[in-house]
Design a protein around this motif. Structure first.
Motif, PDB file in Angstrom:
ATOM      1  N   SER A  89      -6.907  88.572  76.004  1.00  0.00           N
ATOM      2  CA  SER A  89      -8.390  88.333  76.186  1.00  0.00           C
ATOM      3  C   SER A  89      -9.070  89.225  75.008  1.00  0.00           C
ATOM      4  O   SER A  89      -9.187  90.241  75.450  1.00  0.00           O
ATOM      5  CB  SER A  89      -9.051  88.490  77.649  1.00  0.00           C
ATOM      6  OG  SER A  89     -10.328  88.288  77.472  1.00  0.00           O
ATOM      7  N   PHE A 132     -13.653  92.374  75.346  1.00  0.00           N
ATOM      8  CA  PHE A 132     -13.184  91.177  75.634  1.00  0.00           C
ATOM      9  C   PHE A 132     -13.496  90.313  74.558  1.00  0.00           C
ATOM     10  O   PHE A 132     -13.259  89.051  74.539  1.00  0.00           O
ATOM     11  CB  PHE A 132     -13.571  90.635  76.934  1.00  0.00           C
ATOM     12  CG  PHE A 132     -12.957  91.374  78.062  1.00  0.00           C
ATOM     13  CD1 PHE A 132     -11.725  91.347  78.417  1.00  0.00           C
ATOM     14  CD2 PHE A 132     -13.704  92.428  78.947  1.00  0.00           C
ATOM     15  CE1 PHE A 132     -11.146  92.146  79.451  1.00  0.00           C
ATOM     16  CE2 PHE A 132     -13.307  93.101  79.862  1.00  0.00           C
ATOM     17  CZ  PHE A 132     -11.845  92.795  80.084  1.00  0.00           C
ATOM     18  N   ASN A 139     -14.697  86.485  81.408  1.00  0.00           N
ATOM     19  CA  ASN A 139     -14.873  87.989  81.273  1.00  0.00           C
ATOM     20  C   ASN A 139     -16.113  88.349  80.887  1.00  0.00           C
ATOM     21  O   ASN A 139     -16.613  89.525  80.421  1.00  0.00           O
ATOM     22  CB  ASN A 139     -13.880  88.739  80.193  1.00  0.00           C
ATOM     23  CG  ASN A 139     -12.319  88.694  80.768  1.00  0.00           C
ATOM     24  OD1 ASN A 139     -11.927  88.976  81.955  1.00  0.00           O
ATOM     25  ND2 ASN A 139     -11.663  87.751  79.997  1.00  0.00           N
TER      26      ASN A 139
END
Length: 414
Positions: A29, A59, A187
């Motif tokens: 990610s 992220f 995220n």
């Protein structure tokens, strides 16, 4: 915005040349580090405008704030676009081309002259006569999905920073990775974002506002067959690969598939198959505008699997279903001002608004259920995920104007 020297096209032409494809097979990610290459550029450009808090997190999310310049207590509005492009078509070495003063002719793409964009195949081109059309060169997608939206938000930020006399509340900017592989907001730090309402700038036709999406599930069916040496397999082997193939072959041919549905019709769509004789799996996406219909479509797959597996007495299967996103109309209907003010922003930009549904989803689909009601505003992108992708200069400029006007409407209505 009369007399404003738009920067959206110059930005767009640069941004699409940065390879930002996401990768659905990756567990990282963001799924590809190269997405951050563009995000770093965006942070630098925002900071150069004077947006002091612009930053990129680990992220791959870009957060930035345009400070309020009004005494009114205005809800915090977020404008969001995604930096990644689809893995379905190459996004490497994109060569954007501007076709000036389009007059309805076929657009033959120079790096592969078999790639021809024709009005008959792209009816929205009928509304582009006299405009300037941007395409790729024929070997890649263009990346207007969603770098058009990114460039439009960036130009709006540039305008706000240069025109403090235009009143607005606090504006939050969010650029996300991995939207194309369904992980665009996995995220997001909602506490850090701290916005009340939002708009993704990721729509298609000029003047459109999307307040309804598919609801979406993922379905994975795993088949457990029986392996045997192929030289001695008679009466013993039950190939999981063949069972999986039979299940896919038995799916409806004239309905419930992407290639046979339109409007608000849902579908079942196999997107991946893998395995060996002993174990194989098929991954599906299940889509419908009515959430309750997802279970009905999933049951179609289950019934087909049961019918096929009945011919293989020593094999079995299991199905796992995962929620992907839901129709954000369920949330947006509870906050009518989000739609009302966006429609007003489109009108102020000189267009007749088109309120419509989308056969897909956006980051806003999930953001809405995460506490940020977030419809989708047009960005002017067309023929996404293909070598025929195109956008027009004039549509992108209108999108910038619309973003600015939406923020102004929120400030005025309070």
């Amino acid at each position: 915005m009369n007399n404003y020297n738009f920067t959206v096209v110059e930005r767009f032409m640069r941004y699409v040349q940065v390879d930002t494809q996401s990768d659905g097979s990756s567990t990282a990610s963001p799924t590809t580090e190269k997405q951050k290459d563009l995000s770093k550029i965006l942070v630098q450009e925002l900071q150069a405008m004077g947006v002091a808090d612009a930053h990129l997190d680990d992220f791959g999310y870009v957060y930035a704030t345009i400070p309020a310049n009004t005494e009114k207590k205005v809800p915090v509005i977020c404008f969001c676009s995604h930096v990644d492009t689809s893995p379905d078509c190459s996004g490497k070495n994109v060569k954007p081309i501007i076709h000036k003063n389009y007059q309805g002719q076929d657009l033959v793409l120079p790096d592969d002259n078999t790639q021809v964009i024709k009005m008959v195949d792209h009816p929205d081109l009928k509304d582009q006569i006299g405009n300037d059309i941007i395409t790729a060169s024929g070997t890649t997608l263009l990346g207007a999905d969603n770098k058009a939206g990114v460039a439009e938000i960036m130009d709006a930020a540039n305008y706000w920073m240069a025109h403090p006399e235009v009143k607005h509340g606090q504006i939050r900017i969010l650029f996300t990775p991995d939207e194309e592989v369904g992980r665009g907001v996995n995220n997001v730090d909602m506490k850090k974002l701290a916005a009340d309402f939002g708009y993704t700038i990721d729509g298609e036709t000029l003047g459109s506002l999307e307040n309804e999406t598919f609801s979406a599930d993922g379905l994975k069916i795993t088949i457990y067959g029986v392996s045997a040496h192929p030289g001695f397999a008679k009466g013993k082997m039950e190939s999981a690969i063949k069972i999986a193939s039979e299940i896919v072959a038995a799916l409806p041919k004239d309905h419930l598939s992407p290639e046979t549905t339109e409007g608000k019709e849902g579908f079942v769509h196999p997107v991946g198959i893998q395995g060996n004789v002993e174990e194989a799996s098929v991954s599906f996406i299940i889509r419908d505008h009515i959430t309750a219909n997802l279970a009905k479509h999933e049951d179609v797959v289950k019934q087909i699997a049961e019918k096929v597996i009945a011919n293989y007495p020593f094999s079995k299967f299991e199905i796992k279903i995962s929620e992907q996103y839901r129709n954000f109309k369920e949330v947006l209907d509870q906050h009518p001002q989000v739609i009302e003010y966006a429609l007003e922003g489109i009108k102020r930009s000189g267009m007749e608004p088109k309120l419509q549904s989308i056969r897909g989803g956006t980051d806003g689909s999930r953001l809405s259920f995460m506490g940020l009601p977030c419809p989708n505003v047009f960005a002017g992108e067309h023929a996404f995920h293909s070598k025929h992708e195109w956008a027009s200069v004039q549509d992108m400029q209108k999108a910038v104007e619309t973003i600015v006007n939406i923020a102004s409407v929120w400030e005025e209505k309070i």
